[in-house]
Enzyme design. Structure first.
Site, mmCIF file in Angstrom:
data_model
loop_
_atom_site.group_PDB
_atom_site.id
_atom_site.type_symbol
_atom_site.label_atom_id
_atom_site.label_comp_id
_atom_site.label_asym_id
_atom_site.label_seq_id
_atom_site.Cartn_x
_atom_site.Cartn_y
_atom_site.Cartn_z
ATOM 1 N N TYR A 142 -9.526 26.263 51.377
ATOM 2 C CA TYR A 142 -9.825 26.054 49.966
ATOM 3 C C TYR A 142 -10.570 24.719 49.799
ATOM 4 C CZ TYR A 142 -8.939 25.538 44.969
ATOM 5 O OH TYR A 142 -9.072 25.376 43.616
ATOM 6 N N ASP B 206 -1.123 28.297 54.130
ATOM 7 C CA ASP B 206 -1.399 28.489 52.701
ATOM 8 C C ASP B 206 -1.514 29.998 52.490
ATOM 9 O OD1 ASP B 206 -2.631 28.920 50.235
ATOM 10 O OD2 ASP B 206 -3.783 27.058 50.329
ATOM 11 N N ARG C 6 11.487 14.889 36.400
ATOM 12 C CA ARG C 6 10.546 14.656 37.512
ATOM 13 C C ARG C 6 11.214 14.967 38.846
ATOM 14 N NH1 ARG C 6 10.183 10.054 39.413
ATOM 15 N NH2 ARG C 6 10.066 8.850 37.487
HETATM 16 C C1 LIG Z 1 -6.441 27.826 44.163
HETATM 17 C C2 LIG Z 1 -6.038 27.531 45.547
HETATM 18 C C3 LIG Z 1 -5.426 26.334 45.884
HETATM 19 C C4 LIG Z 1 -5.177 25.251 44.863
HETATM 20 O O1 LIG Z 1 -4.309 25.696 43.879
HETATM 21 P P1 LIG Z 1 -4.283 25.068 42.391
HETATM 22 O O2 LIG Z 1 -3.116 25.727 41.789
HETATM 23 O O3 LIG Z 1 -5.590 25.428 41.759
HETATM 24 O O4 LIG Z 1 -4.139 23.600 42.585
HETATM 25 C C5 LIG Z 1 -5.045 26.118 47.195
HETATM 26 N N1 LIG Z 1 -5.271 27.052 48.141
HETATM 27 C C6 LIG Z 1 -5.862 28.217 47.852
HETATM 28 C C7 LIG Z 1 -6.073 29.209 48.941
HETATM 29 C C8 LIG Z 1 -6.267 28.508 46.558
HETATM 30 O O5 LIG Z 1 -6.863 29.675 46.275
#
Ligand SMILES: *Cc1c(COP(=O)(O)O)cnc(C)c1O
Length: 392
Positions: A105, A177, A52
């Site tokens: 997202y 992101d 972990r």
């Molecule tokens: C899919 C996605 C997420 C979340 O990712 P997971 O791996 O599904 O938890 C976050 N930000 C963006 C832009 C995404 O496309």
């Protein structure tokens, strides 16, 4: 003499090394002595203790993504949302304020709207294509801005320069992101970001068989905070998923290049079809953020392509059924092209009015373009559009 009880033995030694990273699913690691364990925890001796808190397959993968992003000490976690969670709960406290892009997202939006306020973290949303709108959302206690460079599903391009300047002016952390743009399409750390987030599930792993996230901070103090909260909240990734993603990552560059080319060609190919009302792709001159995209995304448009077809739900159904070999599935970044229909999936929680204001009509589709042969793919999409035309 035959044994009745099997105790774990030692893995056979080999002076030659395996070429492929070994998969190490071990949850615990045995140390030689309490002194050695002390040294491991103090960072004097390298090694893992309890998975972990970190394990070899996660570190191997994180180091590779660090290389792509020009980052150090990035951490691989169990999902993209785990990465967002680590940033919010690891770097913020009650009384802080966060500004998010209004087209983040879906789950990130929900975290800002519903969850963070329960912990006393204030949140606001603002249009990330407009740095002035972001500036108006800033408060004296704004600690962090979270944006995506390219929005889902409307493929708008954020004013990254304006937002980076705003963060600098207000001493606010900028978290980017970078899932849609990938390290090939955009370099957050070269453009003023403090934190990079990825859903590795998508393009980086690329095969829709591993769910993972990645988070990196520029400031080592932030990396340490992230490391701590990830181990405490149990946001740790599975070794097997990391191992699969590492395998996928070795072809990321080739896949991204091919998918971008395919998306660009397909966008232009379908634009004149009688069922198409509009195509949204950043390299097209009719894209609302065309100039910004040329500048920010190194002339490439990415693998995400949206378009609107003329008609309601029956036409949308006919289009999806007509693309019979393509998966209608709410994901992105797979080697194969996938079709998503935001009105019935990612954006179904919005009221019709909210959805239409974003420009997401019933006939709105988003493709995550894959690495298929372009002629095959064009034929499949045209077949779907013709099926839609036959219904309309
Ligand atoms: C899919 C996605 C997420 C979340 O990712 P997971 O791996 O599904 O938890 C976050 N930000 C963006 C832009 C995404 O496309």
């Amino acid at each position: 003499m035959k044994k009745t009880f099997v105790r774990r033995g030692h893995f056979p030694a080999s002076a030659s090394r395996p070429v492929v990273s070994p998969l190490q699913p071990s949850v615990v690691y045995a140390s030689d002595s309490p002194d050695m364990l002390d040294d491991q925890y103090d960072g004097i001796t390298p090694g893992f203790v309890y998975s972990r808190e970190g394990h070899a397959n996660a570190t191997a993968l994180a180091t590779l993504i660090d290389g792509l992003e020009g980052a150090e000490g990035g951490i691989v976690v169990s999902s993209g949302m785990a990465a967002v969670t680590a940033v919010m709960l690891g770097l913020l406290k009650a009384g802080d304020h966060v500004v998010g892009g209004s087209q983040l997202y879906g789950r990130s939006l929900r975290m800002l709207a519903d969850d963070l306020p329960r912990f006393g973290i204030e949140t606001s949303l603002a249009d990330s294509t407009d740095a002035d709108a972001m500036a108006q959302a800033i408060r004296p206690n704004t600690k962090l801005i979270l944006v995506e460079v390219v929005s889902n599903p409307t493929i708008r391009v954020a004013d990254m320069e304006g937002i980076a300047a705003l963060c600098k002016e207000n001493d606010t952390l900028l978290a980017v992101d970078n899932t849609f743009t990938t390290p090939r399409g955009y370099s957050p750390f070269d453009n003023g970001a403090d934190i990079i987030i990825h859903s590795v599930t998508k393009l980086l792993a690329g095969h829709s068989d591993a769910m993972l996230g990645y988070v990196a901070a520029k400031d080592p103090a932030h990396s340490e905070q992230l490391d701590g909260i990830i181990a405490t909240l149990g946001l740790t990734a599975s070794p097997f998923d990391c191992w699969l993603a590492e395998r996928g990552l070795y072809t990321f560059d080739l896949r991204y290049e091919r998918a971008c080319q395919n998306a660009k060609t397909l966008a232009d190919h379908i634009a004149d079809h009688p069922m198409i009302k509009r195509v949204i792709y950043p390299t097209r001159p009719d894209h609302p953020d065309h100039n910004r995209a040329q500048f920010l995304l190194n002339g490439q448009g990415g693998n995400m392509l949206s378009f609107e077809i003329d008609g309601g739900r029956n036409v949308a159904n006919a289009f999806v059924k007509g693309c019979e070999n393509l998966a209608f599935a709410p994901t992105l970044g797979d080697i194969n092209t996938t079709i998503s229909h935001p009105a019935s999936s990612s954006h179904r929680a919005l009221t019709e009015d909210q959805r239409l204001r974003m420009g997401v009509q019933e006939g709105f589709f988003r493709l995550s373009v894959g690495v298929e042969d372009i002629n095959l793919l064009q034929g499949e999409i045209i077949q779907g559009l013709n099926a839609a035309k036959a219904t309309s």
